[in-house]
Design an enzyme around this catalytic site. Structure first.
Site, PDB file in Angstrom:
ATOM      1  N   GLU A   1      -1.310 -10.239  29.585  1.00  0.00           N
ATOM      2  CA  GLU A   1      -2.133  -9.024  29.516  1.00  0.00           C
ATOM      3  C   GLU A   1      -1.416  -7.998  28.634  1.00  0.00           C
ATOM      4  O   GLU A   1      -0.180  -7.991  28.549  1.00  0.00           O
ATOM      5  CB  GLU A   1      -2.310  -8.494  30.959  1.00  0.00           C
ATOM      6  CG  GLU A   1      -3.079  -7.225  31.113  1.00  0.00           C
ATOM      7  CD  GLU A   1      -4.526  -7.302  30.664  1.00  0.00           C
ATOM      8  OE1 GLU A   1      -4.736  -7.559  29.467  1.00  0.00           O
ATOM      9  OE2 GLU A   1      -5.419  -7.072  31.483  1.00  0.00           O
TER      10      GLU A   1
ATOM     11  N   ASP B   1      -3.003  -0.888  34.054  1.00  0.00           N
ATOM     12  CA  ASP B   1      -3.287   0.538  34.211  1.00  0.00           C
ATOM     13  C   ASP B   1      -3.602   0.779  35.701  1.00  0.00           C
ATOM     14  O   ASP B   1      -2.683   0.921  36.516  1.00  0.00           O
ATOM     15  CB  ASP B   1      -4.462   0.856  33.286  1.00  0.00           C
ATOM     16  CG  ASP B   1      -4.708   2.327  33.094  1.00  0.00           C
ATOM     17  OD1 ASP B   1      -4.335   3.101  33.978  1.00  0.00           O
ATOM     18  OD2 ASP B   1      -5.292   2.725  32.084  1.00  0.00           O
TER      19      ASP B   1
ATOM     20  N   PHE C   1      -2.082   7.981  26.394  1.00  0.00           N
ATOM     21  CA  PHE C   1      -3.200   7.241  25.807  1.00  0.00           C
ATOM     22  C   PHE C   1      -2.637   6.418  24.643  1.00  0.00           C
ATOM     23  O   PHE C   1      -2.338   6.964  23.584  1.00  0.00           O
ATOM     24  CB  PHE C   1      -4.241   8.254  25.355  1.00  0.00           C
ATOM     25  CG  PHE C   1      -5.521   7.665  24.846  1.00  0.00           C
ATOM     26  CD1 PHE C   1      -5.719   6.294  24.765  1.00  0.00           C
ATOM     27  CD2 PHE C   1      -6.542   8.508  24.446  1.00  0.00           C
ATOM     28  CE1 PHE C   1      -6.895   5.774  24.292  1.00  0.00           C
ATOM     29  CE2 PHE C   1      -7.733   8.000  23.970  1.00  0.00           C
ATOM     30  CZ  PHE C   1      -7.902   6.628  23.883  1.00  0.00           C
ATOM     31  N   VAL C   2      -2.447   5.125  24.877  1.00  0.00           N
ATOM     32  CA  VAL C   2      -1.763   4.295  23.877  1.00  0.00           C
ATOM     33  C   VAL C   2      -2.731   3.363  23.144  1.00  0.00           C
ATOM     34  O   VAL C   2      -3.765   2.970  23.688  1.00  0.00           O
ATOM     35  CB  VAL C   2      -0.619   3.461  24.509  1.00  0.00           C
ATOM     36  CG1 VAL C   2       0.523   4.353  24.948  1.00  0.00           C
ATOM     37  CG2 VAL C   2      -1.117   2.596  25.661  1.00  0.00           C
TER      38      VAL C   2
ATOM     39  N   ARG D   1      -6.494  -1.794  16.996  1.00  0.00           N
ATOM     40  CA  ARG D   1      -5.855  -2.975  17.601  1.00  0.00           C
ATOM     41  C   ARG D   1      -4.861  -3.612  16.627  1.00  0.00           C
ATOM     42  O   ARG D   1      -3.941  -4.312  17.035  1.00  0.00           O
ATOM     43  CB  ARG D   1      -6.912  -4.027  17.960  1.00  0.00           C
ATOM     44  CG  ARG D   1      -7.865  -3.625  19.078  1.00  0.00           C
ATOM     45  CD  ARG D   1      -8.688  -4.826  19.494  1.00  0.00           C
ATOM     46  NE  ARG D   1      -9.853  -4.484  20.295  1.00  0.00           N
ATOM     47  CZ  ARG D   1      -9.867  -4.383  21.622  1.00  0.00           C
ATOM     48  NH1 ARG D   1      -8.756  -4.572  22.306  1.00  0.00           N
ATOM     49  NH2 ARG D   1     -10.977  -4.093  22.269  1.00  0.00           N
TER      50      ARG D   1
END
Ligand code: PRP
Length: 182
Positions: free
Chosen positions: A101, A105, A154-155, A167
């Site tokens: 993964e 979160d 926020f990555v 991405r």
């Protein structure tokens, strides 16, 4: 909805990620040494970069398969419902399974996916996540291996998107909005 303007600040470099993957691969080789029935399962879409780099460091006989589960959609808020959108192609009963993964979160996705896969009676079921945000956890879930523990930022990058973009960044970056909204 119009996109708010933002810039991306580098948080974890490509070099640091590569070095960490070498360490993780060493641990994983130790765990699975001698097995010839390992299936490495990437969770689409975010894990595609990590799984590609990880399996090339493993030096074990592996099969690669993919599963897709939904949790966020296009928003930054995670929904509580996790659905399996694409199932594995292969069987995992009696096999060793490593689920890969990009980020844990709230924990809902991996918690649901590991429960779903365990009902198929794999010999061993292990999980690895490149990033872990423990501050956001809503269910009790801990991956067997974690690349980096990060704060609640926020990555994006290295497989992780913001509204399906970014991405392809080779590093993990932090989104910083440049307008005046809170
Ligand atoms: C993201 C991420 C993880 C999941 C983590 O996936 O890739 O799979 O959310 O969140 P959780 O721990 O709160 O469940 P997303 O649904 O955005 O899909 P993607 O992998 O296609 O980007």
């Amino acid at each position: 909805m119009p996109q708010r303007p933002y810039v991306i600040d580098e948080m974890i470099s490509a070099k640091a990620i590569a070095a960490r993957i070498e360490d993780l691969a060493r641990d994983i080789r130790g765990e699975f040494a001698g097995t010839d029935k390992l299936v490495v399962v990437g969770l689409l879409r975010g894990s595609f970069v990590f799984i590609a780099d990880l399996v090339r460091e493993l030096d074990l006989p592996v099969e690669v398969d993919f599963l897709e589960a939904s949790s966020y959609g296009n928003s930054t808020e995670s929904s509580r419902e996790v659905r399996i959108l694409k199932d594995l192609r292969g069987q995992i009963e009696g096999r060793d399974v490593l689920v890969v993964e990009d980020i844990v979160d709230t924990g809902h996705t991996l918690s649901h996916v590991t429960h779903f896969l365990s009902t198929r009676n794999p010999a061993r079921l292990r999980t690895i996540a490149l990033l872990d945000k423990p501050a956001r956890r809503e269910v009790d879930f801990k991956a067997h291996w974690i690349g980096f523990e990060i704060p609640d930022e926020f990555v994006v990058g290295y497989g992780i998107d913001f509204a399906q973009r970014n991405r392809n960044l080779p590093y993990i970056g932090k989104v910083r909005f440049t307008d005046d909204s809170p």
